[in-house]
Design a protein around this motif. Structure first.
Motif, PDB file in Angstrom:
ATOM      1  N   ARG A  84       0.840  -1.206   0.000  1.00 51.15           N
ATOM      2  CA  ARG A  84       0.000   0.000   0.000  1.00 51.15           C
ATOM      3  C   ARG A  84       0.876   1.257   0.000  1.00 51.15           C
ATOM      4  O   ARG A  84       0.586   2.209  -0.716  1.00 51.15           O
ATOM      5  N   ALA A  85       1.936   1.247   0.789  1.00 49.01           N
ATOM      6  CA  ALA A  85       2.828   2.409   0.850  1.00 49.01           C
ATOM      7  C   ALA A  85       3.483   2.658  -0.511  1.00 49.01           C
ATOM      8  O   ALA A  85       3.560   3.803  -0.967  1.00 49.01           O
ATOM      9  N   LYS A  86       3.941   1.592  -1.171  1.00 49.26           N
ATOM     10  CA  LYS A  86       4.563   1.734  -2.494  1.00 49.26           C
ATOM     11  C   LYS A  86       3.579   2.295  -3.510  1.00 49.26           C
ATOM     12  O   LYS A  86       3.977   2.989  -4.439  1.00 49.26           O
ATOM     13  N   ALA A  87       2.300   2.001  -3.307  1.00 54.00           N
ATOM     14  CA  ALA A  87       1.269   2.490  -4.225  1.00 54.00           C
ATOM     15  C   ALA A  87       0.798   3.893  -3.860  1.00 54.00           C
ATOM     16  O   ALA A  87      -0.105   4.436  -4.482  1.00 54.00           O
ATOM     17  N   GLY A  88       1.417   4.482  -2.821  1.00 51.24           N
ATOM     18  CA  GLY A  88       1.036   5.827  -2.405  1.00 51.24           C
ATOM     19  C   GLY A  88      -0.185   5.867  -1.510  1.00 51.24           C
ATOM     20  O   GLY A  88      -0.709   6.944  -1.229  1.00 51.24           O
ATOM     21  N   GLN A  89      -0.627   4.719  -1.046  1.00 47.64           N
ATOM     22  CA  GLN A  89      -1.805   4.636  -0.174  1.00 47.64           C
ATOM     23  C   GLN A  89      -1.344   4.600   1.283  1.00 47.64           C
ATOM     24  O   GLN A  89      -1.459   3.595   1.971  1.00 47.64           O
ATOM     25  N   LEU A  90      -0.806   5.739   1.735  1.00 46.31           N
ATOM     26  CA  LEU A  90      -0.166   5.773   3.053  1.00 46.31           C
ATOM     27  C   LEU A  90      -1.135   5.565   4.209  1.00 46.31           C
ATOM     28  O   LEU A  90      -0.779   4.902   5.185  1.00 46.31           O
ATOM     29  N   GLN A  91      -2.331   6.107   4.130  1.00 49.29           N
ATOM     30  CA  GLN A  91      -3.295   5.914   5.219  1.00 49.29           C
ATOM     31  C   GLN A  91      -3.646   4.430   5.381  1.00 49.29           C
ATOM     32  O   GLN A  91      -3.710   3.926   6.491  1.00 49.29           O
TER      33      GLN A  91
END
Length: 97
Positions: A84-91
């Motif tokens: 998720r973080a790599k995809a920019g979905q930090l929340q």
């Protein structure tokens, strides 16, 4: 005679350090996962295989399946958060971690 699931997991453990067995390990894991789509240990090993092969989409799909079956599986929470973080979905990543 060996249980196909146990054989798949055994090959998966040896495969990272033994390149010649990797194709067979992958084949056995795929077969075991198809036989029991909710077998978390098999799915987790298969997800790791896909990740190491650069097949992130398949690794993520399996991580999501694992999370649906076992929402508290720690390694999957960490891995899924990383995806998720790599995809920019930090929340979403933070929520999983």
């Amino acid at each position: 005679e060996s249980d196909p699931r146990d054989l798949a997991l055994g090959y998966a453990v040896v495969a990272p350090a033994t390149p010649p067995v990797r194709p067979r390990a992958l084949q056995l894991l795929q077969k075991a996962a198809a036989a029991n789509p909710k077998d978390v240990p098999v799915l987790a090993q298969l997800s790791l295989f896909y990740e190491r092969m650069g097949r992130d989409a398949q690794a993520v799909e399996l991580a999501e399946r694992i999370h649906a079956v076992d929402p508290d599986h720690q390694a999957t929470l960490i891995n899924l958060g990383g995806y998720r973080a790599k995809a920019g979905q930090l929340q979403e990543a933070i929520a999983l971690w």
